[in-house]
Write a protein that holds these residues in place. Structure first.
Motif, mmCIF file in Angstrom:
data_model
loop_
_atom_site.group_PDB
_atom_site.id
_atom_site.type_symbol
_atom_site.label_atom_id
_atom_site.label_comp_id
_atom_site.label_asym_id
_atom_site.label_seq_id
_atom_site.Cartn_x
_atom_site.Cartn_y
_atom_site.Cartn_z
ATOM 1 N N PRO A 49 0.801 -1.220 0.000
ATOM 2 C CA PRO A 49 0.000 0.000 0.000
ATOM 3 C C PRO A 49 0.837 1.276 0.000
ATOM 4 N N ARG A 50 2.150 1.168 0.192
ATOM 5 C CA ARG A 50 2.990 2.363 0.216
ATOM 6 C C ARG A 50 3.505 2.763 -1.161
ATOM 7 N N LEU A 51 3.297 1.938 -2.176
ATOM 8 C CA LEU A 51 3.794 2.264 -3.509
ATOM 9 C C LEU A 51 2.632 2.493 -4.467
ATOM 10 N N TYR A 52 2.808 3.442 -5.350
ATOM 11 C CA TYR A 52 1.825 3.785 -6.365
ATOM 12 C C TYR A 52 2.534 3.723 -7.710
ATOM 13 N N GLN A 53 1.778 3.790 -8.794
ATOM 14 C CA GLN A 53 2.383 3.750 -10.115
ATOM 15 C C GLN A 53 1.910 4.918 -10.962
ATOM 16 N N GLY A 54 2.739 5.257 -11.944
ATOM 17 C CA GLY A 54 2.386 6.289 -12.898
ATOM 18 C C GLY A 54 3.037 5.982 -14.232
ATOM 19 N N VAL A 55 2.539 6.630 -15.284
ATOM 20 C CA VAL A 55 3.109 6.467 -16.618
ATOM 21 C C VAL A 55 3.641 7.829 -17.069
ATOM 22 N N VAL A 56 4.846 7.833 -17.613
ATOM 23 C CA VAL A 56 5.508 9.068 -18.039
ATOM 24 C C VAL A 56 4.863 9.565 -19.331
ATOM 25 N N THR A 57 4.525 10.871 -19.368
ATOM 26 C CA THR A 57 3.882 11.461 -20.545
ATOM 27 C C THR A 57 4.824 12.361 -21.345
ATOM 28 N N ALA A 58 5.945 12.753 -20.780
ATOM 29 C CA ALA A 58 6.931 13.581 -21.498
ATOM 30 C C ALA A 58 7.776 12.685 -22.388
ATOM 31 N N SER A 59 8.292 13.238 -23.499
ATOM 32 C CA SER A 59 9.149 12.422 -24.361
ATOM 33 C C SER A 59 10.384 11.963 -23.581
ATOM 34 N N THR A 60 10.990 12.858 -22.810
ATOM 35 C CA THR A 60 12.075 12.528 -21.893
ATOM 36 C C THR A 60 11.851 13.346 -20.627
ATOM 37 N N LEU A 61 11.855 12.681 -19.480
ATOM 38 C CA LEU A 61 11.643 13.359 -18.199
ATOM 39 C C LEU A 61 12.898 13.215 -17.351
ATOM 40 N N ASN A 62 13.461 14.360 -16.944
ATOM 41 C CA ASN A 62 14.615 14.358 -16.048
ATOM 42 C C ASN A 62 14.136 14.126 -14.621
ATOM 43 N N LEU A 63 14.736 13.156 -13.961
ATOM 44 C CA LEU A 63 14.448 12.900 -12.550
ATOM 45 C C LEU A 63 15.566 13.516 -11.736
ATOM 46 N N ARG A 114 3.532 16.874 -13.297
ATOM 47 C CA ARG A 114 2.950 17.382 -14.546
ATOM 48 C C ARG A 114 3.175 16.406 -15.692
ATOM 49 N N TYR A 115 4.230 15.620 -15.623
ATOM 50 C CA TYR A 115 4.588 14.704 -16.699
ATOM 51 C C TYR A 115 4.449 13.234 -16.325
ATOM 52 N N ILE A 116 3.694 12.953 -15.256
ATOM 53 C CA ILE A 116 3.449 11.571 -14.839
ATOM 54 C C ILE A 116 1.962 11.426 -14.541
ATOM 55 N N ASP A 117 1.274 10.578 -15.283
ATOM 56 C CA ASP A 117 -0.148 10.311 -15.036
ATOM 57 C C ASP A 117 -0.266 9.134 -14.071
ATOM 58 N N ASN A 118 -1.104 9.302 -13.051
ATOM 59 C CA ASN A 118 -1.325 8.240 -12.067
ATOM 60 C C ASN A 118 -1.990 7.037 -12.724
#
Length: 126
Positions: A49-63, A114-118
């Motif tokens: 329950p402590r982890l969630y997921q998302g999908v990257v929407t930017a062509s390249t996203l800097n972490l 802004r660049y990660i959809d849940n």
């Protein structure tokens, strides 16, 4: 940005990084061999329950090392990649969205929400 704003962001980022450094030791409790359900040594993220997921929407996203564009780039991810999200926090506003996600895929790094959809539930607050 004023010195006061930068100092506030730096203090919050430092506190979050210190907390994040302690979290892997606590989170490791979920990875022990016996979860109590007879499934030895197998761990599935959907049961955590402590982890969630998302999908990257930017062509390249800097972490990054902190929730702002001025911090060090830790690594990059690309459009369509699924990322594991530990929690969310306010940071530098990106295209109207002030939230940043702390991602846990191999390294602990911040990605602009802004660049990660849940996928599924929205992450908890840090």
């Amino acid at each position: 940005m004023s010195l006061r704003s930068r100092l506030s962001i730096s203090l919050v980022a430092g506190a979050l990084l210190a907390a994040a450094a302690a979290v892997p030791a606590v989170a490791n409790d979920d990875w022990d061999g016996n979860r109590g359900d007879g499934d030895w040594g197998h761990h599935q993220q959907e049961h955590n329950p402590r982890l969630y997921q998302g999908v990257v929407t930017a062509s390249t996203l800097n972490l990054r090392s902190a929730p702002n564009r001025g911090s060090q780039i830790i690594r990059t991810v690309h459009r369509g990649e699924i990322v594991s999200i530990f929690c969310k926090t306010p940071g530098q506003t990106i295209d109207g969205n002030p939230l940043w996600y702390l991602l846990t895929d191999g390294t602990w790094a911040w990605g602009a929400a802004r660049y990660i959809d849940n996928i599924g539930a929205a992450p908890r607050w840090c």
